[in-house]
Design a protein around this motif. Sequence first.
Motif, mmCIF file in Angstrom:
data_model
loop_
_atom_site.group_PDB
_atom_site.id
_atom_site.type_symbol
_atom_site.label_atom_id
_atom_site.label_comp_id
_atom_site.label_asym_id
_atom_site.label_seq_id
_atom_site.Cartn_x
_atom_site.Cartn_y
_atom_site.Cartn_z
ATOM 1 N N LYS A 76 0.533 -0.767 0.089
ATOM 2 C CA LYS A 76 0.160 -0.137 0.198
ATOM 3 C C LYS A 76 0.728 1.132 0.271
ATOM 4 N N GLU A 77 1.606 1.450 1.050
ATOM 5 C CA GLU A 77 2.918 2.574 1.338
ATOM 6 C C GLU A 77 3.946 2.828 -0.325
ATOM 7 N N ASN A 78 3.684 1.912 -1.463
ATOM 8 C CA ASN A 78 4.379 2.072 -2.228
ATOM 9 C C ASN A 78 3.424 1.867 -3.715
ATOM 10 N N ASN A 79 2.014 1.926 -3.304
ATOM 11 C CA ASN A 79 1.347 1.713 -4.552
ATOM 12 C C ASN A 79 1.833 0.469 -5.236
ATOM 13 N N ILE A 80 1.826 -0.174 -4.858
ATOM 14 C CA ILE A 80 1.488 -1.582 -5.811
ATOM 15 C C ILE A 80 0.132 -2.584 -5.395
ATOM 16 N N ASP A 81 -0.107 -3.151 -6.544
ATOM 17 C CA ASP A 81 -1.448 -4.415 -6.874
ATOM 18 C C ASP A 81 -0.634 -5.471 -6.308
ATOM 19 N N TYR A 82 -1.756 -5.626 -4.826
ATOM 20 C CA TYR A 82 -0.944 -7.193 -5.105
ATOM 21 C C TYR A 82 -2.415 -8.419 -4.921
#
Length: 134
Positions: free
Chosen positions: A126-132
């Motif tokens: 979330k902090e790095n705007n990475i979809d998971y």
Amino acid sequence: MIKLSEVIDALDFTNDEIEYYYNPDDSKIFMSNIGEIETLNEDELDELFEKSIMLPTRYDINEYSMMEDFIETINDVKLYNQLCIAINGPGAFRRFKDTCINFEIIEDWYKFREKKYKEIAINWCKENNIDYEE
């Protein structure tokens, strides 16, 4: 998109010598000291690390704090006291694990630890705007 399990696995193997990075170009996680990156020249290596995002380090993970948090969930006073004693001084991690084994709560510890690692992984994404994906 990255699999949460891959992030958690990398977090689990992070230590003083090994750090993990996420390359957003190919959505892969790599170790900072893997042989594959040795084939890159200095400019390519610099570029790879500049665009990559470091995963939490073992200091960010802070497993000692996890042990303290786990102890706070214990209602049995004797067990609580034994675990508090176990985490003091050198060898705390080993004594903590041995105490959990002796009191037959090691599976509870592993579940608690796994939940904490998952929280760290999700927060990092979330902090790095990475979809998971789970």
